[in-house]
Design a protein around this motif. Structure first.
Motif, PDB file in Angstrom:
ATOM      1  N   ALA A   1      -0.360   5.208 -11.869  1.00 14.37           N
ATOM      2  CA  ALA A   1       0.655   5.607 -11.005  1.00 14.37           C
ATOM      3  C   ALA A   1       0.731   6.955 -10.823  1.00 14.37           C
ATOM      4  CB  ALA A   1       2.028   5.055 -11.560  1.00 14.37           C
TER       5      ALA A   1
ATOM      6  N   THR B   1      -1.967   8.014  -4.772  1.00 17.84           N
ATOM      7  CA  THR B   1      -1.531   8.791  -3.594  1.00 17.84           C
ATOM      8  C   THR B   1      -0.578   7.811  -2.919  1.00 17.84           C
ATOM      9  OG1 THR B   1      -3.540   7.719  -2.318  1.00 17.84           O
ATOM     10  CG2 THR B   1      -3.839   9.920  -3.206  1.00 17.84           C
ATOM     11  N   GLU B   2      -0.596   6.624  -3.034  1.00 18.66           N
ATOM     12  CA  GLU B   2       0.496   5.687  -2.422  1.00 18.66           C
ATOM     13  C   GLU B   2       1.689   5.732  -3.085  1.00 18.66           C
ATOM     14  OE1 GLU B   2      -2.355   3.097  -4.978  1.00 18.66           O
ATOM     15  OE2 GLU B   2      -2.764   4.565  -3.252  1.00 18.66           O
ATOM     16  N   ASP B   3       2.645   5.375  -2.828  1.00 22.59           N
ATOM     17  CA  ASP B   3       3.996   5.110  -3.519  1.00 22.59           C
ATOM     18  C   ASP B   3       4.061   4.218  -4.539  1.00 22.59           C
ATOM     19  OD1 ASP B   3       5.322   6.956  -1.910  1.00 22.59           O
ATOM     20  OD2 ASP B   3       6.071   5.541  -0.332  1.00 22.59           O
ATOM     21  N   ARG B   4       3.554   3.100  -4.490  1.00 16.49           N
ATOM     22  CA  ARG B   4       3.325   2.030  -5.459  1.00 16.49           C
ATOM     23  C   ARG B   4       1.890   1.590  -5.685  1.00 16.49           C
ATOM     24  NH1 ARG B   4       8.359  -1.035  -5.867  1.00 16.49           N
ATOM     25  NH2 ARG B   4       9.835  -0.050  -4.702  1.00 16.49           N
TER      26      ARG B   4
ATOM     27  N   SER C   1      -0.888  -1.365  -5.947  1.00  9.43           N
ATOM     28  CA  SER C   1      -1.113  -2.394  -5.426  1.00  9.43           C
ATOM     29  C   SER C   1      -1.298  -3.481  -6.571  1.00  9.43           C
ATOM     30  CB  SER C   1      -2.409  -2.776  -4.464  1.00  9.43           C
ATOM     31  OG  SER C   1      -3.523  -2.701  -5.117  1.00  9.43           O
TER      32      SER C   1
END
Length: 73
Positions: free
Chosen positions: A31, A35-38, A40
């Protein structure tokens, strides 16, 4: 005088708890690097080294053991 819980020997280890701590650490590292918030669901499966098709891909544990039934490598 009240009840005093028995002390466990300091070398006793809860292997299931240690595995869960390790898996949680792996998810935290992934996490933090993402680079993304959550993460997958597919990325979580990849980090935990599970097969997303039929559940978790781990060997079955005792009945009603839940995700903590993973076997220690």
């Amino acid at each position: 005088m009240g009840y005093v819980a028995a002390h466990r020997h300091p070398t006793v280890q809860d292997h299931v708890a240690l595995v869960e701590i390790d898996l949680t650490g792996e998810l935290m590292i992934a996490a933090a690097a993402a680079t993304e918030d959550r993460l997958s669901p597919d990325r979580i499966d990849e980090v935990l080294d599970v097969d997303g098709e039929d559940g978790d891909g781990a060997e079955p544990g005792p009945p009603c053991a839940g995700p903590s039934a993973r076997r220690v490598p």
